[in-house]
Design an enzyme around this catalytic site. Structure first.
Site, short mmCIF file in Angstrom:
data_model
loop_
_atom_site.label_atom_id
_atom_site.label_comp_id
_atom_site.label_asym_id
_atom_site.label_seq_id
_atom_site.Cartn_x
_atom_site.Cartn_y
_atom_site.Cartn_z
N LYS A 38 -4.66 -13.11 -1.37
CA LYS A 38 -5.74 -13.45 -0.19
C LYS A 38 -6.78 -13.12 -0.79
O LYS A 38 -7.82 -14.10 -0.31
CB LYS A 38 -5.33 -12.32 0.87
CG LYS A 38 -6.29 -12.35 2.10
CD LYS A 38 -5.68 -11.57 3.38
CE LYS A 38 -6.84 -11.46 4.48
NZ LYS A 38 -6.41 -10.87 5.51
N GLU A 68 -4.40 -6.01 -10.18
CA GLU A 68 -2.97 -6.34 -10.95
C GLU A 68 -2.78 -7.87 -11.02
O GLU A 68 -2.56 -8.47 -12.03
CB GLU A 68 -2.10 -5.99 -9.84
CG GLU A 68 -1.69 -4.37 -10.02
CD GLU A 68 -2.61 -3.61 -8.82
OE1 GLU A 68 -3.39 -4.41 -8.29
OE2 GLU A 68 -2.47 -2.66 -8.52
N GLY A 87 -2.29 -9.39 4.85
CA GLY A 87 -1.39 -9.69 3.71
C GLY A 87 0.06 -9.42 4.00
O GLY A 87 0.87 -10.24 3.50
N ARG A 88 0.17 -8.30 4.60
CA ARG A 88 1.65 -8.16 4.90
C ARG A 88 2.33 -8.85 5.77
O ARG A 88 3.66 -9.04 6.26
CB ARG A 88 1.97 -6.57 5.00
CG ARG A 88 1.07 -5.75 6.33
CD ARG A 88 0.96 -4.54 6.11
NE ARG A 88 0.04 -4.05 7.09
CZ ARG A 88 -1.35 -3.68 6.98
NH1 ARG A 88 -1.83 -4.18 5.89
NH2 ARG A 88 -2.07 -3.26 7.95
N GLU A 116 2.52 0.50 5.50
CA GLU A 116 1.11 0.13 5.39
C GLU A 116 0.24 -0.06 6.99
O GLU A 116 -0.77 -0.03 7.08
CB GLU A 116 0.66 -1.14 4.43
CG GLU A 116 -0.70 -1.14 3.93
CD GLU A 116 -0.66 -2.47 2.81
OE1 GLU A 116 -0.64 -3.34 3.15
OE2 GLU A 116 -0.80 -2.10 1.63
N HIS A 140 27.49 5.21 -1.82
CA HIS A 140 27.91 6.07 -3.11
C HIS A 140 26.54 6.63 -3.54
O HIS A 140 26.77 7.00 -5.01
CB HIS A 140 28.52 4.97 -4.10
CG HIS A 140 29.78 4.35 -3.35
ND1 HIS A 140 31.08 5.00 -3.51
CD2 HIS A 140 29.98 3.10 -2.70
CE1 HIS A 140 31.82 4.22 -2.77
NE2 HIS A 140 31.02 3.06 -2.29
N LYS A 178 -7.67 2.78 -5.66
CA LYS A 178 -8.43 1.56 -6.54
C LYS A 178 -9.76 1.98 -7.20
O LYS A 178 -9.66 1.77 -8.34
CB LYS A 178 -8.52 0.46 -5.39
CG LYS A 178 -7.19 -0.09 -4.91
CD LYS A 178 -7.44 -1.48 -4.24
CE LYS A 178 -6.35 -2.05 -3.56
NZ LYS A 178 -6.79 -3.11 -2.70
#
Ligand code: F6P
Length: 545
Positions: free
Chosen positions: A205, A211, A266-267, A352, A383, A507
């Site tokens: 965005k 990253e 973003g999400r 978030e 399990h 950040k």
């Protein structure tokens, strides 16, 4: 005390909990054969069974009163109308517009946003078709066999989750996802890929995320090393972003940039250009079906009465667990292998959005907000961590998700999958008393009474969501259901679900530490642990002697 916790609706719920906390689900089911049909609701092909939560009709009525007191309906309308409800960033929240039908119009600041939405969708459709048919080719004239989406957070988890969920329908190029700045992620993904047939999508965005920019730069070098021509970037890279200046600076031509807008969080962005990898993997038509499913849920959320409204019910019951019962964790357990990344996607969506401690007036909250959300597909989880769900000292409310029909021709597998799903929620709810365990007369080691170990407290809450079949449309509805659930909770908690200031500090602190790892002194005042670890890492990197 905040206005919320002092309010009539909140205090009524708190007293109600205090009176009824000891009531067991066994008791609630006994003598109430209509509990299941009464505490079930459906919409958009999804059935929600919420009968196995420690709630009564009175609890629900009190929760509805809380929702009304907090203005959930008005807040919902404000979102759909494009009001700047993300007040700390001064932005509207319009991801629902991305999945609105072609005839819709939505005026924001005097300008209809829908023609822009449709124009980007049309470009995504044309681009996807050109890549999938091999009409659009790489720098050396070869068709694209592999697509690598480089992004992180919402620019990764949404499309990744959907591509995995719809893998059964995948009939386009192979789609890979690189998110972590750890070079292992990029290196392992590129291993075996042919630069001449690989298309990179840089999804960000902001187009500034560390990253993504680091991975994109390394991918670009990998491509240029192999193809040896700067011009190759133009045919092998596309960008999905709101930052058109930065995409141009990276060398991506305007016709290869798919834009979206600051009113898409973003999400909440998989419905936007960020969904390009989905459209490449399964075709634009299926991407449109995904949008249609989400739109159907938007309409349900907007139009259904609160009492029959799936996102409202799930939101309020979740809030009951967190804020009144003290259950601070929430498991999402899809009994569907295709949904294996759904919990990871929901972690960002929920945590978030609602991992907040300051209300919309800037005051600290005095009530618990978003839970720790986690999960894995069944039956694998059984399990691994189900032991704690059944007998641990922490109560973890859970959502079970299952599809009536499997997508492969192995009906025995699917029957066992469903049986396990229903058995687990049943065991969690009703448990096994000490007496029942004793009656089994199970033998342990000599002299050991196994009954205490083999009894189950039960009374552990869960929802069950049943889909007929995992199709793009149902998936769209499922995702939108959770988006709106998060919205409802934030509306009641009086927090902003659409900012994420909590990601900023780490950040910012990483920048001087990255420099220190190359030898620059750490800023004065850096704590001793950070300084010590940097020194230790540098010593290890220097190697022995
Ligand atoms: O760091 C959190 C975050 O801002 C998320 O909200 C977002 O989805 C992610 O980073 C990626 O951001 P971008 O799409 O701008 O690269």
């Amino acid at each position: 005390m905040s206005a919320l916790t002092a309010s009539a609706a909140w205090t009524a719920l708190a007293s109600h909990r205090a009176i009824h906390a000891s009531r067991h689900l066994r008791e609630l089911f006994q003598g109430d054969p209509a509990r299941f049909p009464r505490l079930c609701a459906s919409a958009c092909g999804l059935l929600l069974d919420y009968s196995r939560n420690a709630i009564t009709d009175e609890t629900l009525a009190l929760l509805m009163a809380l929702a009304r007191q907090q203005g959930v309906e008005a807040q919902r309308e404000a979102m759909f109308a494009g009001a700047p409800i993300n007040h700390t960033e001064g932005r509207a929240v319009l991801h629902c517009a991305l999945r609105a039908p072609a005839s819709a119009s939505l005026v924001l600041d005097g300008h209809d946003v829908m023609p822009g939405v449709r124009a980007v969708l049309a470009r995504m459709e044309a681009f996807s078709a050109a890549v999938r048919t091999g009409r659009l080719r790489g720098h050396r004239g070869a068709a694209f066999t592999d697509v690598v989406n480089i992004g992180i957070g919402g620019s990764d988890l949404g499309p990744l989750m959907v591509v995995e969920a719809l893998r059964h329908y995948a009939d386009g190029p192979r789609v890979h996802f690189v998110s972590n700045v750890d070079d292992a992620h990029l290196a392992q993904t590129l291993r075996g890929l042919d630069p001449a047939t690989t298309l990179f999508i840089v999804a960000s965005k902001t187009f500034t995320t560390l990253e993504t920019m680091t991975n994109a730069a390394s991918a670009r070098r990998w491509l240029l090393q192999a193809l040896g021509d700067e011009a190759a970037v133009a045919s092998h890279f596309v960008a999905l972003s709101t930052n058109l200046a930065a995409t141009a600076a990276f060398g991506i031509a305007a016709e290869r940039v798919f834009a979206f807008w600051d009113w898409v969080g973003g999400r909440y962005s998989l419905w936007s250009a960020i969904g390009l990898s989905i459209s490449l993997a399964v075709g634009f038509e299926r991407f449109e079906q995904l949008l249609a499913g989400a739109h159907a849920m938007d309409r349900h959320f907007r139009e259904a009465p609160l009492e029959r409204n799936l996102p409202v019910l799930m939101g309020l019951i979740g809030l009951w667990h967190v804020s009144f019962c003290g259950y601070h964790s929430h498991a999402v357990l899809p009994y569907d292998q295709y949904l294996h990344r759904f919990p990871a996607f929901l972690q960002q969506l929920d945590m978030e959005s609602n991992g907040k401690r300051t209300d919309r007036h800037g005051n600290p909250v005095d009530y618990a907000t978003g839970p720790v959300l986690w999960g894995e597909p069944g039956t694998n989880g059984q399990h691994a961590f189900f032991q704690l769900l059944h007998q641990g000292t922490t109560v973890v409310p859970a959502d079970f998700i299952a599809c009536a029909q499997g997508l492969h021709g192995l009906p025995d597998h699917h029957r066992l999958l469903l049986a396990n799903c229903l058995a687990q929620s049943r065991a969690l709810a009703f448990g096994k008393t000490l007496e029942e365990a004793r009656a089994e007369a199970a033998r342990g080691a000599p002299g050991v009474d196994l009954a205490p170990y083999r009894s189950f407290p039960g009374n552990r809450p869960s929802n069950t969501l049943i889909l007929d079949r995992l199709t793009p449309e149902r998936l769209g509805a499922l995702v939108a259901l959770y988006e709106h659930k998060v919205f409802v909770q934030a509306a009641v908690w009086n927090i902003n679900a659409f900012d994420q200031w909590g990601v900023e500090l780490g950040k910012a602190l990483a920048t001087p530490i990255a420099a220190a790892l190359e030898g620059t002194p750490l800023p004065p005042g850096t704590d001793a642990a950070t300084a010590g670890l940097v020194a230790h890492l540098r010593a290890l990197q220097a190697g022995p002697g």
